[in-house]
Design an enzyme around this catalytic site. Sequence first.
Site, PDB file in Angstrom:
ATOM      1  N   THR A   1      -1.553  14.373   1.757  1.00 18.22           N
ATOM      2  CA  THR A   1      -2.327  13.973   0.583  1.00 18.22           C
ATOM      3  C   THR A   1      -3.132  15.150   0.033  1.00 18.22           C
ATOM      4  O   THR A   1      -3.579  16.017   0.795  1.00 18.22           O
ATOM      5  CB  THR A   1      -3.258  12.794   0.938  1.00 18.22           C
TER       6      THR A   1
ATOM      7  N   TYR B   1      -9.434   8.215   6.806  1.00 16.37           N
ATOM      8  CA  TYR B   1      -7.997   8.213   6.478  1.00 16.37           C
ATOM      9  C   TYR B   1      -7.534   9.626   6.136  1.00 16.37           C
ATOM     10  O   TYR B   1      -6.542  10.120   6.686  1.00 16.37           O
ATOM     11  CB  TYR B   1      -7.711   7.262   5.292  1.00 16.37           C
ATOM     12  N   HIS B   2      -8.254  10.276   5.202  1.00  9.74           N
ATOM     13  CA  HIS B   2      -7.821  11.625   4.796  1.00  9.74           C
ATOM     14  C   HIS B   2      -7.829  12.569   6.004  1.00  9.74           C
ATOM     15  O   HIS B   2      -6.979  13.449   6.128  1.00  9.74           O
ATOM     16  CB  HIS B   2      -8.718  12.156   3.671  1.00  9.74           C
TER      17      HIS B   2
ATOM     18  N   LYS C   1      -4.666  12.552   8.020  1.00 11.95           N
ATOM     19  CA  LYS C   1      -3.574  13.360   7.444  1.00 11.95           C
ATOM     20  C   LYS C   1      -3.711  14.826   7.872  1.00 11.95           C
ATOM     21  O   LYS C   1      -2.714  15.519   8.065  1.00 11.95           O
ATOM     22  CB  LYS C   1      -3.612  13.269   5.918  1.00 11.95           C
TER      23      LYS C   1
ATOM     24  N   SER D   1     -12.518  11.141   3.972  1.00 10.50           N
ATOM     25  CA  SER D   1     -12.592   9.816   4.616  1.00 10.50           C
ATOM     26  C   SER D   1     -11.881   9.926   5.965  1.00 10.50           C
ATOM     27  O   SER D   1     -11.143  10.895   6.206  1.00 10.50           O
ATOM     28  CB  SER D   1     -11.888   8.748   3.765  1.00 10.50           C
TER      29      SER D   1
HETATM   30  P1  NAD Z   1       1.912   1.373   1.479  1.00 10.99           P
HETATM   31  O1  NAD Z   1       0.811   0.806   2.288  1.00 10.99           O
HETATM   32  O2  NAD Z   1       2.333   0.647   0.248  1.00 10.99           O
HETATM   33  O3  NAD Z   1       3.223   1.560   2.407  1.00 10.99           O
HETATM   34  C1  NAD Z   1       3.170   2.042   3.714  1.00 10.99           C
HETATM   35  C2  NAD Z   1       4.211   1.287   4.515  1.00 10.99           C
HETATM   36  O4  NAD Z   1       4.233   1.803   5.844  1.00 10.99           O
HETATM   37  C3  NAD Z   1       3.909  -0.206   4.617  1.00 10.99           C
HETATM   38  O5  NAD Z   1       5.031  -0.965   4.228  1.00 10.99           O
HETATM   39  C4  NAD Z   1       3.557  -0.406   6.086  1.00 10.99           C
HETATM   40  O6  NAD Z   1       3.943  -1.691   6.579  1.00 10.99           O
HETATM   41  C5  NAD Z   1       4.308   0.729   6.750  1.00 10.99           C
HETATM   42  N1  NAD Z   1       3.694   1.171   8.019  1.00 10.99           N
HETATM   43  C6  NAD Z   1       2.401   1.537   8.236  1.00 10.99           C
HETATM   44  N2  NAD Z   1       2.220   1.891   9.510  1.00 10.99           N
HETATM   45  C7  NAD Z   1       3.431   1.765  10.128  1.00 10.99           C
HETATM   46  C8  NAD Z   1       3.881   1.981  11.465  1.00 10.99           C
HETATM   47  N3  NAD Z   1       3.050   2.418  12.419  1.00 10.99           N
HETATM   48  N4  NAD Z   1       5.178   1.756  11.742  1.00 10.99           N
HETATM   49  C9  NAD Z   1       6.030   1.321  10.774  1.00 10.99           C
HETATM   50  N5  NAD Z   1       5.660   1.091   9.499  1.00 10.99           N
HETATM   51  C10 NAD Z   1       4.369   1.318   9.176  1.00 10.99           C
HETATM   52  O7  NAD Z   1       1.525   2.887   1.130  1.00 10.99           O
HETATM   53  P2  NAD Z   1       2.098   3.833  -0.019  1.00 10.99           P
HETATM   54  O8  NAD Z   1       1.165   3.777  -1.168  1.00 10.99           O
HETATM   55  O9  NAD Z   1       3.537   3.577  -0.226  1.00 10.99           O
HETATM   56  O10 NAD Z   1       1.909   5.247   0.670  1.00 10.99           O
HETATM   57  C11 NAD Z   1       2.977   5.816   1.422  1.00 10.99           C
HETATM   58  C12 NAD Z   1       2.572   7.163   1.952  1.00 10.99           C
HETATM   59  O11 NAD Z   1       2.231   8.023   0.864  1.00 10.99           O
HETATM   60  C13 NAD Z   1       1.344   7.124   2.861  1.00 10.99           C
HETATM   61  O12 NAD Z   1       1.534   8.000   3.942  1.00 10.99           O
HETATM   62  C14 NAD Z   1       0.228   7.599   1.981  1.00 10.99           C
HETATM   63  O13 NAD Z   1      -0.763   8.238   2.738  1.00 10.99           O
HETATM   64  C15 NAD Z   1       0.938   8.571   1.051  1.00 10.99           C
HETATM   65  N6  NAD Z   1       0.288   8.674  -0.265  1.00 10.99           N
HETATM   66  C16 NAD Z   1       0.168   7.585  -1.079  1.00 10.99           C
HETATM   67  C17 NAD Z   1      -0.441   7.730  -2.318  1.00 10.99           C
HETATM   68  C18 NAD Z   1      -0.636   6.568  -3.264  1.00 10.99           C
HETATM   69  O14 NAD Z   1      -1.289   6.749  -4.308  1.00 10.99           O
HETATM   70  N7  NAD Z   1      -0.101   5.396  -2.986  1.00 10.99           N
HETATM   71  C19 NAD Z   1      -0.908   8.987  -2.722  1.00 10.99           C
HETATM   72  C20 NAD Z   1      -0.762  10.076  -1.850  1.00 10.99           C
HETATM   73  C21 NAD Z   1      -0.164   9.920  -0.626  1.00 10.99           C
HETATM   74  N1  USQ Z   2     -12.378   5.484  -8.126  1.00 10.49           N
HETATM   75  C1  USQ Z   2     -13.162   4.956  -9.144  1.00 10.49           C
HETATM   76  N2  USQ Z   2     -13.024   3.641  -9.421  1.00 10.49           N
HETATM   77  C2  USQ Z   2     -12.148   2.820  -8.767  1.00 10.49           C
HETATM   78  C3  USQ Z   2     -11.348   3.370  -7.750  1.00 10.49           C
HETATM   79  C4  USQ Z   2     -11.499   4.705  -7.449  1.00 10.49           C
HETATM   80  O1  USQ Z   2     -13.950   5.660  -9.769  1.00 10.49           O
HETATM   81  O2  USQ Z   2     -12.090   1.628  -9.085  1.00 10.49           O
HETATM   82  C5  USQ Z   2     -12.489   6.916  -7.796  1.00 10.49           C
HETATM   83  C6  USQ Z   2     -12.847   7.215  -6.340  1.00 10.49           C
HETATM   84  O3  USQ Z   2     -14.247   7.215  -6.141  1.00 10.49           O
HETATM   85  C7  USQ Z   2     -12.196   8.574  -6.137  1.00 10.49           C
HETATM   86  C8  USQ Z   2     -10.997   8.548  -7.070  1.00 10.49           C
HETATM   87  O4  USQ Z   2     -11.220   7.487  -7.992  1.00 10.49           O
HETATM   88  O5  USQ Z   2     -13.050   9.583  -6.577  1.00 10.49           O
HETATM   89  C9  USQ Z   2      -9.686   8.295  -6.348  1.00 10.49           C
HETATM   90  O6  USQ Z   2      -9.792   7.085  -5.609  1.00 10.49           O
HETATM   91  P1  USQ Z   2      -8.487   6.205  -5.303  1.00 10.49           P
HETATM   92  O7  USQ Z   2      -8.950   4.953  -4.636  1.00 10.49           O
HETATM   93  O8  USQ Z   2      -7.669   6.083  -6.529  1.00 10.49           O
HETATM   94  O9  USQ Z   2      -7.676   7.162  -4.337  1.00 10.49           O
HETATM   95  P2  USQ Z   2      -7.983   7.665  -2.864  1.00 10.49           P
HETATM   96  O10 USQ Z   2      -9.000   6.871  -2.165  1.00 10.49           O
HETATM   97  O11 USQ Z   2      -8.217   9.147  -2.923  1.00 10.49           O
HETATM   98  O12 USQ Z   2      -6.593   7.376  -2.139  1.00 10.49           O
HETATM   99  C10 USQ Z   2      -5.349   7.292  -2.853  1.00 10.49           C
HETATM  100  C11 USQ Z   2      -4.340   6.660  -1.908  1.00 10.49           C
HETATM  101  C12 USQ Z   2      -4.143   7.574  -0.714  1.00 10.49           C
HETATM  102  C13 USQ Z   2      -3.786   8.963  -1.156  1.00 10.49           C
HETATM  103  C14 USQ Z   2      -4.799   9.523  -2.163  1.00 10.49           C
HETATM  104  C15 USQ Z   2      -4.329  10.806  -2.810  1.00 10.49           C
HETATM  105  O13 USQ Z   2      -4.786   5.369  -1.496  1.00 10.49           O
HETATM  106  O14 USQ Z   2      -3.096   7.051   0.115  1.00 10.49           O
HETATM  107  O15 USQ Z   2      -3.722   9.826  -0.065  1.00 10.49           O
HETATM  108  O16 USQ Z   2      -4.934   8.577  -3.245  1.00 10.49           O
HETATM  109  S1  USQ Z   2      -5.662  11.927  -3.053  1.00 10.49           S
HETATM  110  O17 USQ Z   2      -6.712  11.248  -3.820  1.00 10.49           O
HETATM  111  O18 USQ Z   2      -5.124  13.045  -3.763  1.00 10.49           O
HETATM  112  O19 USQ Z   2      -6.152  12.279  -1.736  1.00 10.49           O
END
Ligand code: NAD
Ligand code: USQ
Length: 382
Positions: A144, A181-182, A185, A179
Amino acid sequence: MRVLVVGGDGYCGWATALYLSEKGYDVAIVDSLIRRHWDLQLGADTLTPIASIGHRVARWHELTGKKIEVFVGDICDYPFVQSFMGKFEPEAILHFGEQRSAPFSMIDREHAVMTQVTNVTGTLNLLFAIREFNKDIHLVKLGTMGEYGQPNIDIEEGYITIRHNGREDRLPYPMQPGSFYHLSKVHDTHNIRFACKIWGLRATDLNQGVVYGVLTDQTGIDEVLVNRLDYDEVFGTALNRFCVQAAIGHPLTVYGSGGQTRSFLDIRDTVRCMEIAVANPAAEGELRVFNQFTEQFSVLDLAMMVKKAGEDAGMQVEVDHVKNPRVEKESHYYNAKNTHLRDLGLVPHCLSESLLTSLLQFAIRYKDRVDKAQIMPTVTWK
Ligand code: NAD
Ligand code: USQ
């Protein structure tokens, strides 16, 4: 090529599985379906009604004649990992299968521990499985952009050359995640880099920005194939949330001043980036890092773009500044590089008013499913 999509029932994974299947890859999905369970626990639901994974792949087969095998299980369970590795014999593993919400990881101790244990263990298991079964398998791992934080210098793609006391080295870019979570990664990145170094594995870390949009050429062809669209405070992300909020007449929830700048991309570019990464594998022993985003916006800019698109379409859209539940900079320098994927052929879909209008229309179609209680943030960082 045989490609395993771990997390293939999720937002990015499902769109990628269908895209690669259509392109002629032999695709299998691994997913524990835990995300559906977390939604139930939170009382949240995707805007779109999503079919079961079995129904989804059966419909894909009916419509296209293409088969996608599904392995349901948790990648933290090593015997399960061994069983699908032995049966499917992948040539590339695309790893989306993690707990991916920053607010979820900040709910309490249990959620922080669960996020880090799940994410780090799952990735470690895949690394050990690649070493055990076939060291040539290319691991394409979703990282991420948030791993870097918001430093006061330009963000490079994974590595930076530093001169210090008369000596120079190319080092991993400093990480300042925002966070638990971050942070998970970042831990993954270190583990992958170490495994590449000691075992000669090949891996690509895709530091993805915030993804927006819902339809791709594949998920849009039939209601049963529709992708999830999260709008709740825990799993919903900025732009997708703003469009759903506008659709139901809720003021857009900009946290704090909204000066927080992030990188973004359209889900149609996510799937293309995955194809590019798979088609151009990393070298033996290499952990390659690509910054996977197309544009940068501040949160307030995004909200104002949604407001304008909504108002041009005859809607009334208010923008609200909500007390920021996170601990994050609201005013900062931000300039991240993203040339590697473009150099390999990515042609971005840039955010346009017409895309926003179609996303708003899509949200309006499902607006009766929105639970307004899921919109305002309750999870705080403090
Ligand atoms: P999502 O929650 O929609 O999908 C993740 C999937 O992984 C789910 O279907 C879940 O059941 C499965 N999963 C989780 N843990 C597992 C495990 N231990 N074994 C098997 N399956 C498992 O998430 P997404 O939005 O599709 O994100 C996918 C990936 O992309 C993540 O790694 C996330 O960090 C990364 N990512 C997402 C975004 C975003 O904006 N959605 C942005 C940047 C990075
Ligand atoms: N934010 C708002 N209002 C909202 C939701 C979010 O102002 O209603 C702000 C947050 O405070 C933050 C920014 O928007 O500053 C991004 O928040 P987000 O919830 O859209 O994204 P984030 O928490 O960073 O996480 C999401 C995905 C995660 C991925 C990440 C990419 O859930 O899986 O890793 O985006 S990144 O942001 O580049 O790390």
